[in-house]
Design a protein around this motif. Sequence first.
Motif, PDB file in Angstrom:
ATOM      1  N   MET A 273      38.076  56.510  46.323  1.00 16.90           N
ATOM      2  CA  MET A 273      38.539  55.402  45.507  1.00 16.90           C
ATOM      3  C   MET A 273      38.483  54.121  46.321  1.00 16.90           C
ATOM      4  O   MET A 273      38.861  54.077  47.481  1.00 16.90           O
ATOM      5  CB  MET A 273      39.969  55.678  45.043  1.00 16.90           C
ATOM      6  CG  MET A 273      40.583  54.565  44.289  1.00 16.90           C
ATOM      7  SD  MET A 273      41.511  55.208  42.927  1.00 16.90           S
ATOM      8  CE  MET A 273      42.182  53.728  42.299  1.00 16.90           C
ATOM      9  N   ALA A 274      38.027  53.073  45.690  1.00 16.18           N
ATOM     10  CA  ALA A 274      37.882  51.782  46.363  1.00 16.18           C
ATOM     11  C   ALA A 274      39.234  51.090  46.490  1.00 16.18           C
ATOM     12  O   ALA A 274      40.114  51.253  45.649  1.00 16.18           O
ATOM     13  CB  ALA A 274      36.923  50.899  45.587  1.00 16.18           C
ATOM     14  N   THR A 275      39.371  50.299  47.536  1.00 12.80           N
ATOM     15  CA  THR A 275      40.599  49.538  47.731  1.00 12.80           C
ATOM     16  C   THR A 275      40.546  48.276  46.873  1.00 12.80           C
ATOM     17  O   THR A 275      39.504  47.910  46.335  1.00 12.80           O
ATOM     18  CB  THR A 275      40.762  49.144  49.207  1.00 12.80           C
ATOM     19  OG1 THR A 275      39.698  48.263  49.563  1.00 12.80           O
ATOM     20  CG2 THR A 275      40.769  50.364  50.110  1.00 12.80           C
ATOM     21  N   VAL A 276      41.686  47.609  46.783  1.00 16.73           N
ATOM     22  CA  VAL A 276      41.774  46.363  46.023  1.00 16.73           C
ATOM     23  C   VAL A 276      40.801  45.342  46.609  1.00 16.73           C
ATOM     24  O   VAL A 276      40.068  44.670  45.875  1.00 16.73           O
ATOM     25  CB  VAL A 276      43.219  45.816  46.043  1.00 16.73           C
ATOM     26  CG1 VAL A 276      43.284  44.439  45.427  1.00 16.73           C
ATOM     27  CG2 VAL A 276      44.157  46.769  45.354  1.00 16.73           C
ATOM     28  N   TYR A 277      40.771  45.252  47.913  1.00 12.28           N
ATOM     29  CA  TYR A 277      39.887  44.298  48.585  1.00 12.28           C
ATOM     30  C   TYR A 277      38.426  44.562  48.238  1.00 12.28           C
ATOM     31  O   TYR A 277      37.670  43.629  47.955  1.00 12.28           O
ATOM     32  CB  TYR A 277      40.104  44.375  50.100  1.00 12.28           C
ATOM     33  CG  TYR A 277      39.158  43.506  50.893  1.00 12.28           C
ATOM     34  CD1 TYR A 277      39.311  42.119  50.902  1.00 12.28           C
ATOM     35  CD2 TYR A 277      38.108  44.057  51.604  1.00 12.28           C
ATOM     36  CE1 TYR A 277      38.440  41.314  51.610  1.00 12.28           C
ATOM     37  CE2 TYR A 277      37.236  43.256  52.315  1.00 12.28           C
ATOM     38  CZ  TYR A 277      37.408  41.888  52.316  1.00 12.28           C
ATOM     39  OH  TYR A 277      36.541  41.091  53.016  1.00 12.28           O
ATOM     40  N   GLU A 278      38.016  45.829  48.262  1.00 10.34           N
ATOM     41  CA  GLU A 278      36.621  46.171  47.969  1.00 10.34           C
ATOM     42  C   GLU A 278      36.252  45.865  46.525  1.00 10.34           C
ATOM     43  O   GLU A 278      35.148  45.392  46.244  1.00 10.34           O
ATOM     44  CB  GLU A 278      36.373  47.645  48.271  1.00 10.34           C
ATOM     45  CG  GLU A 278      36.427  47.969  49.752  1.00 10.34           C
ATOM     46  CD  GLU A 278      36.480  49.459  50.032  1.00 10.34           C
ATOM     47  OE1 GLU A 278      36.775  50.239  49.090  1.00 10.34           O
ATOM     48  OE2 GLU A 278      36.229  49.846  51.185  1.00 10.34           O
ATOM     49  N   ILE A 279      37.163  46.114  45.588  1.00  8.77           N
ATOM     50  CA  ILE A 279      36.901  45.834  44.172  1.00  8.77           C
ATOM     51  C   ILE A 279      36.758  44.334  43.949  1.00  8.77           C
ATOM     52  O   ILE A 279      35.800  43.868  43.323  1.00  8.77           O
ATOM     53  CB  ILE A 279      38.011  46.430  43.286  1.00  8.77           C
ATOM     54  CG1 ILE A 279      37.965  47.959  43.331  1.00  8.77           C
ATOM     55  CG2 ILE A 279      37.872  45.943  41.849  1.00  8.77           C
ATOM     56  CD1 ILE A 279      39.133  48.627  42.651  1.00  8.77           C
TER      57      ILE A 279
END
Length: 184
Positions: free
Chosen positions: A1-7
């Motif tokens: 699952m992607a982090t908030v930063y990556e999204i």
Amino acid sequence: MATVYEIVQGLAQAAANAYDGALTEDGEQLKAGLQREEGDVILDKRVMDGFGVSFYGNMMCIKYQSEVQLKEVYASGFESDVESRIAEIASFLRTEYQKITGNSVSLTAEGEVDVSVENSSRVRSWVLAKMHYKVGGLAEDMEVGAPSKERLEGNWKSFIEQGGWNGKGGTRPQNDTRPKSQDD
């Protein structure tokens, strides 16, 4: 699952890739759903339009602006045309995000489109529109207006209880030789 930063970084990069004159890997003009991409670049009048994105909590706001003629504004279905253009931009952001990160993201429309038409003269008019989208993959507790948790450290809590910076309710140190003000 992607982090908030990556999204957020992936969506911001997808929006940045839609600059005027951007090309695909095949050398074709990139289609982001804007009016400036329609027609012949040399022969047709260039339409000034573009979009930007901003993030707050678990939401993203797509802001669209374009030059319009008043006859377009008064024609029936103008608001739905602008809404469909923003939906095309959201679709572009989804596919471009997929190309950049290799992951998919869901953008769910929240509420109605907000369309505003302004003018600077009888000749120049423009439309400013925005639509809010809920970004999939971001936590629900990021929602704007959600109650905050008490996270003050003990030092700060005692500092504030003693009067903080304003000196009200607290005592002054013994080595403070400044004259007392009217507020003390």
